[in-house]
Design a protein around this motif. Structure first.
Motif, PDB file in Angstrom:
ATOM      1  N   GLY A   1       6.761  11.940  10.286  1.00  0.00           N
ATOM      2  CA  GLY A   1       6.811  10.845  11.246  1.00  0.00           C
ATOM      3  C   GLY A   1       6.070   9.627  10.729  1.00  0.00           C
ATOM      4  N   TRP A   2       6.614   8.443  10.997  1.00  0.00           N
ATOM      5  CA  TRP A   2       5.973   7.219  10.501  1.00  0.00           C
ATOM      6  C   TRP A   2       4.593   6.994  11.107  1.00  0.00           C
ATOM      7  N   PRO A   3       4.288   7.430  12.367  1.00  0.00           N
ATOM      8  CA  PRO A   3       2.915   7.244  12.850  1.00  0.00           C
ATOM      9  C   PRO A   3       1.892   7.968  11.975  1.00  0.00           C
ATOM     10  N   LEU A   4       2.271   9.173  11.500  1.00  0.00           N
ATOM     11  CA  LEU A   4       1.377   9.914  10.618  1.00  0.00           C
ATOM     12  C   LEU A   4       1.209   9.177   9.294  1.00  0.00           C
ATOM     13  N   GLU A   5       2.302   8.627   8.779  1.00  0.00           N
ATOM     14  CA  GLU A   5       2.224   7.861   7.543  1.00  0.00           C
ATOM     15  C   GLU A   5       1.339   6.630   7.715  1.00  0.00           C
ATOM     16  N   ALA A   6       1.458   5.977   8.888  1.00  0.00           N
ATOM     17  CA  ALA A   6       0.652   4.776   9.142  1.00  0.00           C
ATOM     18  C   ALA A   6      -0.830   5.104   9.134  1.00  0.00           C
ATOM     19  N   MET A   7      -1.213   6.205   9.785  1.00  0.00           N
ATOM     20  CA  MET A   7      -2.626   6.579   9.804  1.00  0.00           C
ATOM     21  C   MET A   7      -3.111   6.953   8.405  1.00  0.00           C
ATOM     22  N   CYS A   8      -2.276   7.665   7.651  1.00  0.00           N
ATOM     23  CA  CYS A   8      -2.655   8.027   6.279  1.00  0.00           C
ATOM     24  C   CYS A   8      -2.840   6.779   5.424  1.00  0.00           C
ATOM     25  N   GLU A   9      -1.952   5.823   5.595  1.00  0.00           N
ATOM     26  CA  GLU A   9      -2.035   4.581   4.817  1.00  0.00           C
ATOM     27  C   GLU A   9      -3.350   3.850   5.077  1.00  0.00           C
ATOM     28  N   HIS A  10      -3.796   3.828   6.324  1.00  0.00           N
ATOM     29  CA  HIS A  10      -5.039   3.139   6.652  1.00  0.00           C
ATOM     30  C   HIS A  10      -6.261   3.934   6.193  1.00  0.00           C
ATOM     31  N   LEU A  11      -6.178   5.263   6.257  1.00  0.00           N
ATOM     32  CA  LEU A  11      -7.289   6.076   5.759  1.00  0.00           C
ATOM     33  C   LEU A  11      -7.417   5.963   4.241  1.00  0.00           C
ATOM     34  N   GLU A  12      -6.286   5.848   3.546  1.00  0.00           N
ATOM     35  CA  GLU A  12      -6.332   5.619   2.101  1.00  0.00           C
ATOM     36  C   GLU A  12      -7.036   4.302   1.796  1.00  0.00           C
ATOM     37  N   ALA A  13      -6.771   3.275   2.619  1.00  0.00           N
ATOM     38  CA  ALA A  13      -7.417   1.975   2.421  1.00  0.00           C
ATOM     39  C   ALA A  13      -8.931   2.072   2.616  1.00  0.00           C
TER      40      ALA A  13
ATOM     41  N   ALA B   1     -10.734   4.796   1.797  1.00  0.00           N
ATOM     42  CA  ALA B   1     -11.232   5.402   0.559  1.00  0.00           C
ATOM     43  C   ALA B   1     -11.183   4.427  -0.608  1.00  0.00           C
ATOM     44  N   ASP B   2     -10.233   3.497  -0.589  1.00  0.00           N
ATOM     45  CA  ASP B   2     -10.127   2.496  -1.654  1.00  0.00           C
ATOM     46  C   ASP B   2     -11.115   1.352  -1.477  1.00  0.00           C
ATOM     47  N   GLY B   3     -11.792   1.315  -0.320  1.00  0.00           N
ATOM     48  CA  GLY B   3     -12.740   0.240  -0.073  1.00  0.00           C
ATOM     49  C   GLY B   3     -12.128  -1.006   0.513  1.00  0.00           C
ATOM     50  N   ASP B   4     -10.824  -0.973   0.850  1.00  0.00           N
ATOM     51  CA  ASP B   4     -10.150  -2.150   1.419  1.00  0.00           C
ATOM     52  C   ASP B   4     -10.417  -2.292   2.912  1.00  0.00           C
ATOM     53  N   ILE B   5     -10.752  -1.202   3.585  1.00  0.00           N
ATOM     54  CA  ILE B   5     -11.109  -1.235   5.005  1.00  0.00           C
ATOM     55  C   ILE B   5     -12.474  -0.574   5.150  1.00  0.00           C
ATOM     56  N   ARG B   6     -13.391  -1.265   5.792  1.00  0.00           N
ATOM     57  CA  ARG B   6     -14.712  -0.687   6.005  1.00  0.00           C
ATOM     58  C   ARG B   6     -14.954  -0.324   7.463  1.00  0.00           C
ATOM     59  N   LYS B   7     -14.120  -0.837   8.340  1.00  0.00           N
ATOM     60  CA  LYS B   7     -14.227  -0.501   9.755  1.00  0.00           C
ATOM     61  C   LYS B   7     -12.808  -0.288  10.291  1.00  0.00           C
TER      62      LYS B   7
ATOM     63  N   THR C   1      -1.836  -5.115  10.992  1.00  0.00           N
ATOM     64  CA  THR C   1      -3.214  -4.863  10.583  1.00  0.00           C
ATOM     65  C   THR C   1      -3.560  -5.629   9.309  1.00  0.00           C
ATOM     66  N   SER C   2      -4.811  -5.510   8.908  1.00  0.00           N
ATOM     67  CA  SER C   2      -5.335  -6.288   7.787  1.00  0.00           C
ATOM     68  C   SER C   2      -4.724  -5.908   6.449  1.00  0.00           C
ATOM     69  N   ILE C   3      -4.104  -4.733   6.339  1.00  0.00           N
ATOM     70  CA  ILE C   3      -3.499  -4.326   5.064  1.00  0.00           C
ATOM     71  C   ILE C   3      -2.016  -4.645   5.018  1.00  0.00           C
TER      72      ILE C   3
END
Length: 879
Positions: free
Chosen positions: A43-55, A57-63, A596-598
């Motif tokens: 499901g795309w909602p799961l992909e969306a959450m994974c994409e933001h969690l990856e960001a 870990a990459d340091g692109d999102i801090r909050k 979102t910011s990404i």
């Protein structure tokens, strides 16, 4: 690492390792079976959450702030029989703590039971069993065409759908073809019950049920079957008579058994032949002995090793079928007309023959009835899936099993349950090769929830995943958990990484993390407790917001369903900047679409489009909405919390107009609020249309006196006059260019027969008014610019609050009306207030123009007009 230097197995392992490290979504697919008993559903909602969690870990999102609805389960109809350790029960009667059986035959505990929802899909299997379930119920099936196992939802067989499980061309996914199953269920092993204390030897009972009478049993055998006769004697039988069939030479020996009558009475079968429940729930060896006694008397075994049991007692036949199925064997039953027996006696009753193929040795005593050829276990095939509009009620259960499977139905069909939690992210962070402040096995994670038990549950699942053979095979060489800090609530690895848990009501002294995860800071039942909400905010401000090991590089992740305007999400958004807010409402609202910011945007485009139809079906959403009520559903499903009943404007103040037609309107007013541009981040242009109509005024007494114990009205003044009301006739909001906006407004005004159009004199309002006058000056509606002056929006809404409070504002039951009501009730904390601005502008104009007077004001005016004032007094002085 050079893949060319690796052998094929190492190459595949390295490819899998790299794919999982690169994509959290891929990692989740592989790890799912170790952390959640329900099947993985794309499901795309799961992909969306994974994409933001990856960001993160990459340091692109801090909050990172994520708002998602609660998860829904998949259910089976309440009347479906389920075998438990206590015997057969209705699926609807199962409770947490009961034990059902998995396909392995072992008992599994029921962990949780969901609420009731429709089960309106009929699923039929080739063994004749039928299960009613919800269209989103999941099945683990072997795809015989693709030669692989798949976990799919029932709805893929019902209607054309897009995506992986959708239709191909014009053909829907089919369950079977030409009488051949295209999909098969997992194999079922014998159900494991403990050794039972039985009143009668199970083989003896089988012999008596097959061919016995009170206190005696008869066995037909050949003259050479001495071993079998000796075995029966050893069981305590005494041969009482022997006779020989005149044509076949087959012997029949009648046995008496010491204590037979007492044993039969204790088993409860003396007056009615059947297999007691105690024997059905006995151990596997005991059930096999019982079957052997039945086959040695009223059964036979053909040359292919297939067993057949024949009897005229249909109840006993059904018992034998259940006994065979408890061994995981498929059965068939055939009804026959009366015929001669092997002894030459003509039967007078119809009889039934049960057939089954044992997959292991059956301990029969007669050599000619021993099974010499064993079949492989055969899977049950899916036959058909059809929608039944009559439907049934059902619920889902959650079982404590790694694969989430349990058996339902008399034929023991394997089916799935659902769970709520995913804990893959912390384990995935430790897999990362790139070492950074929030990436790699050295990262410390602090995980918090509203209850320590929930945080503990997540910690155990994460540790179980890390210790799984799959995880260790791919990343065991990178780090290992250390023994001195390896508990349920806290565990560390040899690279100084750790996972620590806490809760809102716990004390965290000197503990911190590189990543702080807060999952559901409040329970859903705490939404109305101001004290608990304030406690959570104080906990966040005073404790958790300062627990990053390094405030410059650490990260926060807050995940919750919205419970109220003042919950942790609302508090964070009101008091802190820099948060990336991933907000996923259950039903899409175009005016609240997020980016979102990404660079991620909600992919939905149509109003009302569901978040995850594969997980949250329309029927389930409707049930949830009814169960939660408008206020909770707005928060927990739509992530749009309102104060209970509304803010400045209460939801309950709106009056429902349920007639099929609008009343006759005295005056129709339209109100327009324009945006500066059409850019996505800017506000909408919004228009509402209002109609003024009149209703009978309630008479008000001018005087009241007390007579005895009664209050009596005198001079009631029943004028028969009418008081004005206002009706919301239409509403929309869009991002439009100037020309398109002018055309849309003019079209609405003409269709609704508007008398006057109000346009706020701001943004593009002046230009829109000029264009409307130039292009549509000949139309019947007038265009008027309105300057609100220096009064702020909140003050303007408070100025017309009383109009709603007195029940003067009506609205029909329409989607655009609900959109208007929702935005008005959420004001001033809603994301958009464009429609609220048009409403306050329209109602303020009506009040100032004297078009909308309160009932008390209207009655007062009528009263004043009826007063007799007489002639004016004469002038005393001239000029």
């Amino acid at each position: 690492m050079n893949l060319a230097d690796l052998n094929p197995f190492e190459t595949l392992r390295e490819i899998e390792r790299v794919e999982c490290e690169t994509s959290l979504y891929t990692f989740l697919q592989h790890a799912w079976k170790y952390i959640d008993p329900s099947p993985f559903t794309h499901g795309w909602p799961l992909e969306a959450m994974c994409e933001h969690l990856e960001a993160v870990a990459d340091g692109d999102i801090r909050k990172l702030l994520i708002n998602v609805p609660p998860r829904c389960g998949k259910q089976v109809a309440d009347d479906t029989p389920v075998l438990t350790t206590k015997g057969w029960m209705r699926h609807g009667d199962l409770r947490a703590g009961d034990y059902v059986f998995s396909p392995s035959g072992k008992p599994v505990r029921v962990k949780a039971v969901s609420g009731k929802t429709p089960s309106n899909v009929r699923v039929e299997f080739f063994d004749g069993s039928v299960i009613y379930c919800h269209e989103n119920h999941e099945w683990t099936l072997f795809n015989r065409s693709a030669r692989k196992w798949e976990t799919v939802e029932t709805n893929v067989f019902l209607e054309p759908r897009k995506g992986r499980w959708g239709k191909t061309g014009k053909t829907n996914k089919r369950a079977s073809s030409g009488g051949r199953a295209l999909h098969q269920l997992p194999l079922v092993q014998p159900v494991q019950f403990p050794l039972a204390a039985l009143p009668l030897d199970p083989y003896v009972l089988g012999v008596w049920l097959g061919d016995g009478s009170t206190g005696k049993a008869c066995v037909t055998h050949s003259p050479k079957d001495r071993e079998h006769i000796d075995h029966i004697v050893n069981l305590g039988f005494a041969p009482s008579a022997v006779w020989t069939h005149k044509d076949t030479g087959v012997l029949t020996t009648s046995f008496a058994y010491t204590g037979m009558k007492e044993g039969l009475a204790a088993a409860g079968v003396l007056t009615l032949k059947h297999i007691p429940e105690a024997y059905q729930l006995a151990s596997v060896p005991q059930r096999l002995q019982l079957l052997a006694g039945l086959i040695d008397t009223d059964g036979h075994v053909d040359k292919n090793g297939r067993c057949h049991f024949t009897n005229t007692n249909r109840a006993l036949i059904d018992n034998v079928i259940a006994l065979v199925r408890s061994m995981g064997w498929r059965t068939s039953v055939i009804e026959r007309a009366p015929s001669k027996s092997s002894s030459g006696i003509q039967g007078t009753k119809p009889y039934w023959v049960v057939g089954f193929q044992p997959t292991e040795e059956l301990p029969t005593r007669l050599p000619r009835k021993q099974v010499k050829r064993f079949a492989a276990r055969r899977a049950v095939g899916l036959k058909s899936v059809t929608y039944d509009p009559r439907g049934k009620k059902g619920h889902c259960i959650e079982v404590d099993a790694a694969d989430g499977l349990y058996l339902v139905g008399r034929n023991l069909i394997p089916t799935h349950n659902s769970t709520l939690v995913s804990v893959a992210f912390p384990a995935w962070v430790w897999t990362q090769r790139e070492i950074g402040p929030v990436s790699g096995p050295q990262v410390a994670l602090l995980h918090a929830s509203y209850a320590m038990s929930l945080a503990m549950r997540d910690s155990v699942k994460t540790r179980r995943l890390i210790e799984s053979p799959w995880y260790q095979r791919l990343w065991g060489h990178r780090f290992q958990l250390v023994g001195d800090q390896n508990t349920k609530g806290r565990f560390q690895n040899d690279k100084r990484g750790e996972r620590l848990i806490t809760a809102v009501d716990a004390r965290v002294t000197g503990e911190g993390g590189s990543i702080i995860i807060v999952d559901d800071a409040n329970a859903a039942n705490e939404a109305l407790s101001e004290a608990l909400i304030e406690t959570t905010k104080d906990w966040w401000d005073g404790t958790m917001s300062t627990r990053l090991n390094d405030a410059r590089t650490g990260a926060y992740i807050v995940i919750q369903q919205r419970l109220g305007e003042e919950d942790l999400t609302g508090h964070i958004l009101d008091t802190d900047d820099g948060w990336t807010h991933l907000m996923l409402p259950m039903e899409f609202e175009p005016e609240r679409s997020v980016a979102t910011s990404i660079g991620w945007e909600d992919p939905r485009t149509e109003a009302g489009e569901l978040l995850w139809p594969e997980r949250f079906a329309t029927e389930q959403v409707e049930v949830l909405k009814k169960r939660l009520g408008p206020w909770k559903a707005a928060g927990q499903l739509q992530q749009r919390p309102e104060p209970k009943g509304g803010g400045i404007i209460k939801r309950d103040w709106w009056q429902l107009h349920d007639a099929p037609h609008f009343p006759q309107f005295d005056y129709v007013l339209a109100s327009l609020d324009t945006a500066f541009t059409t850019k996505q981040e800017n506000d909408f242009s919004a228009l509402t249309v209002w109609g003024i109509f009149t209703t009978d005024t309630v008479a008000q007494p001018s005087k009241q006196v007390i007579r005895g114990e009664r209050l009596v009205n005198i001079d009631p003044r029943d004028y028969g006059n009418q008081a004005p009301k206002v009706m919301l006739m239409n509403a929309w909001q869009e991002r439009l260019e100037l020309h398109d906006l002018v055309q849309r407004v003019a079209k609405t005004c003409k269709e609704m027969k508007v008398d006057r159009l109000l346009i706020e004199d701001k943004a593009a309002g002046h230009s829109v008014a000029q264009e409307l006058r130039r292009l549509f000056g000949y139309e019947d509606f007038a265009v008027q610019l309105v300057n609100p002056g220096a009064i702020d929006k909140v003050a303007r809404v408070y100025a017309i609050q009383h109009i709603f409070a007195e029940g003067m504002v009506f609205a029909p039951d329409r989607q655009w009306a609900e959109m208007t009501i929702a935005q008005c009730t959420a004001f001033p904390r809603g994301k958009h207030d464009d429609i609220m601005d048009t409403a306050s502008q329209a109602l303020t104009y009506m009040r100032r123009a004297g078009l909308l007077t309160r009932s008390s004001e209207h009655i007062s005016e009528v009263g004043e007009s009826l007063k007799h004032r007489g002639a004016p007094p004469a002038n005393l002085y001239g000029i």
